[in-house]
Design a protein around this motif. Structure first.
Motif, mmCIF file in Angstrom:
data_model
loop_
_atom_site.group_PDB
_atom_site.id
_atom_site.type_symbol
_atom_site.label_atom_id
_atom_site.label_comp_id
_atom_site.label_asym_id
_atom_site.label_seq_id
_atom_site.Cartn_x
_atom_site.Cartn_y
_atom_site.Cartn_z
ATOM 1 N N CYS A 85 0.737 -1.260 -0.119
ATOM 2 C CA CYS A 85 -0.098 -0.056 0.111
ATOM 3 C C CYS A 85 0.886 1.329 0.003
ATOM 4 N N GLU A 119 -2.469 -4.999 -2.786
ATOM 5 C CA GLU A 119 -2.855 -3.739 -2.008
ATOM 6 C C GLU A 119 -3.602 -4.175 -0.612
ATOM 7 N N GLU A 124 -6.045 -5.529 -5.584
ATOM 8 C CA GLU A 124 -5.342 -4.573 -6.138
ATOM 9 C C GLU A 124 -3.963 -5.102 -6.481
ATOM 10 N N SER A 141 -3.418 -12.691 -3.331
ATOM 11 C CA SER A 141 -2.514 -11.724 -3.208
ATOM 12 C C SER A 141 -1.252 -12.130 -2.779
ATOM 13 N N GLY A 306 -6.520 1.934 -3.798
ATOM 14 C CA GLY A 306 -6.745 1.580 -5.219
ATOM 15 C C GLY A 306 -8.626 1.457 -5.196
ATOM 16 N N LYS A 307 -8.951 1.456 -6.491
ATOM 17 C CA LYS A 307 -10.403 1.090 -6.772
ATOM 18 C C LYS A 307 -10.887 0.082 -6.257
ATOM 19 N N ALA A 308 -10.077 -0.928 -6.491
ATOM 20 C CA ALA A 308 -10.620 -2.327 -5.942
ATOM 21 C C ALA A 308 -10.849 -2.556 -4.314
ATOM 22 N N THR A 309 -9.764 -1.692 -3.718
ATOM 23 C CA THR A 309 -9.970 -1.776 -2.116
ATOM 24 C C THR A 309 -11.031 -0.839 -1.739
ATOM 25 N N ASN A 362 -3.215 -6.799 -14.660
ATOM 26 C CA ASN A 362 -4.025 -5.651 -14.105
ATOM 27 C C ASN A 362 -5.108 -6.471 -13.037
ATOM 28 N N ARG A 363 -5.074 -7.688 -13.085
ATOM 29 C CA ARG A 363 -5.915 -8.374 -12.077
ATOM 30 C C ARG A 363 -5.177 -9.623 -11.720
#
Length: 434
Positions: A85, A119, A124, A141, A306-309, A362-363
């Motif tokens: 992070c 993240e 993320e 992760s 990030g957006k996912a978090t 990206n994933r």
């Protein structure tokens, strides 16, 4: 992998090894040669004190002078914990080890650095690439830990799983990945994502090695004599909503056939529960606990997440305490019903992932084949069994009832020997598009 020291043939953790200084030189050489492409490490020690391993009554400890990686949500004394992070980029060095790291140190092992995590160990992705093909994700992760072991940088590395964060990257990177039963290994000193589902685990290149680590981190759990005799294995083909890749279907079927010919009793298995409901409950509980556990990050550093978090935190905020408690109660009921079916078999064979590592960085991939076992608290073991036609790793997942971790590892060792896949590890890094 070009420039990466290849591990010795056979069970690495139980063979005589070079001196610590030689291992450190090999590790540093591997970092210089491959880390720019692989990016598995969030932080590595510039120097490690060259001292002899701890001795007990004249006998060397079981992991004497073995270097290992630590997922960067797990504290290591003298190293920062950045949690994947941006908010922790300037994190101070920790003063104490997480319990699992302390146990490994006591067994003679040496933490060499922190491996990349998504993240806050969620979704993320970090910068790590797949050692078999750098255009494909390594999973997450616990991406850095799986990739570092696959690349031969360290013989083992620690990870954690809340949904599919050990088994999926193990499958994508072609290594053995073990997720302990929930609660089997202390999570003291580990960043909490979701206390209802978080579990510790580790990555190795063989089941022998995973067992050796297990004897340290699961010290009071023994495999009873004859526990792997006359095995009855269930084959489970329904785990969730994801479509399964044809090569994964073929792989599981082929493994079951090989084991049947080898004399194992193979029968179809079916969990007598609504799997979509398990996925639903897992999501509700996990996001609500993330919302609580990440209070500091969302209040102090929201602009650095990030957006996912952020999306998951918004989901968790919308789950009321009443709904959360109801979801916990419902999941306990489903766990009892599922355990009754698991008890009919010595272990269950199923998919580790819907398919091989997807193209792109990206994933981190689809965890639908793993979330049910995280929700039920079962131990899980990924066994690599081969490569797809594109040269990407593939394998199967082995699971059993909670708190039978060493027994699952012993069963996995026996089955993996029967399957007898001898991989040619990625050397050098493949970069050709698939």
């Amino acid at each position: 992998m070009e420039g990466i020291p290849q591990m010795d043939k056979g069970p690495v953790l139980v063979q005589a090894k070079p001196l610590l200084a030689d291992r450190l030189r090999s590790f540093n050489h591997g970092i210089k040669a491959a880390e720019p492409d692989l990016q598995a490490w969030a932080w590595t020690a510039a120097e490690v004190e060259n001292v002899p391993g701890r001795q007990i009554s004249g006998v060397a400890p079981p992991l004497k002078d073995l270097l290992f990686g630590v997922k960067d949500i797990i504290d290591v004394a003298g190293m920062p914990t950045k949690n994947g992070c941006r908010a922790y980029e300037q994190a101070e060095l920790k003063q104490a080890d997480a319990a699992c790291v302390a146990m490994l140190r006591d067994a003679g092992a040496i933490p060499i650095g922190k491996t990349v995590t998504a993240e806050l160990a969620y979704a993320e992705p970090g910068p790590t690439r797949n050692p078999w093909n750098t255009e494909h994700t390594p999973g997450g992760s616990s991406s850095g830990s799986a990739a570092a072991v696959a690349a031969g940088m360290v013989p083992f590395a620690l990870g954690t799983q809340t949904g599919g964060s050990i088994i999926r990257p193990a499958a994508y990177c072609g290594v053995v990945g073990f997720k302990a039963s929930r609660g089997a290994v202390s999570l003291s000193g580990v960043k909490s994502i979701s206390e209802s589902f978080d579990s510790l685990g580790w990555f190795t290149r063989s089941v022998d090695e995973a067992i050796t680590v297990g004897h340290v981190l699961l010290p009071n759990e023994a495999c009873s004599a004859g526990a792997t005799a006359n095995l009855k294995l269930g084959v489970l083909t329904q785990l969730g909503p994801a479509d399964i890749d044809p090569e994964s279907i073929e792989s599981l079927s082929g493994v079951a056939q090989i084991l049947s010919v080898a004399g194992y009793r193979i029968e179809p298995a079916r969990l007598p529960i609504d799997l979509e409901q398990v996925h639903f409950l897992h999501r509700k509980i996990m996001t609500h606990e993330m919302y609580r556990n990440f209070a500091y990050e969302r209040l102090q550093f929201k602009d650095k997440l990030g957006k996912a978090t952020l999306s998951a935190l918004d989901e968790g905020a919308a789950v009321s305490t009443t709904e959360y408690v109801h979801c916990l109660s419902r999941l306990r009921q489903l766990t009892v019903r599922a355990t009754d079916e698991l008890l009919k078999f010595d272990a269950i064979l199923t998919y580790s992932a819907p398919g091989p590592a997807p193209l792109g960085l990206n994933r981190t991939g689809n965890s639908s084949c793993n979330r049910v076992w995280s929700a039920l608290g079962s131990p899980a073991l990924h066994l690599p069994t081969g490569l797809t036609h594109r040269g990407l790793p593939i394998g199967v997942q082995l699971v059993t009832t909670p708190w039978n971790d060493m027994r699952l590892l012993e069963i996995g060792l026996r089955l993996h020997r029967a399957l007898n896949w001898q991989p040619e590890w990625p050397q050098p890094l493949a970069t050709a598009a698939s």
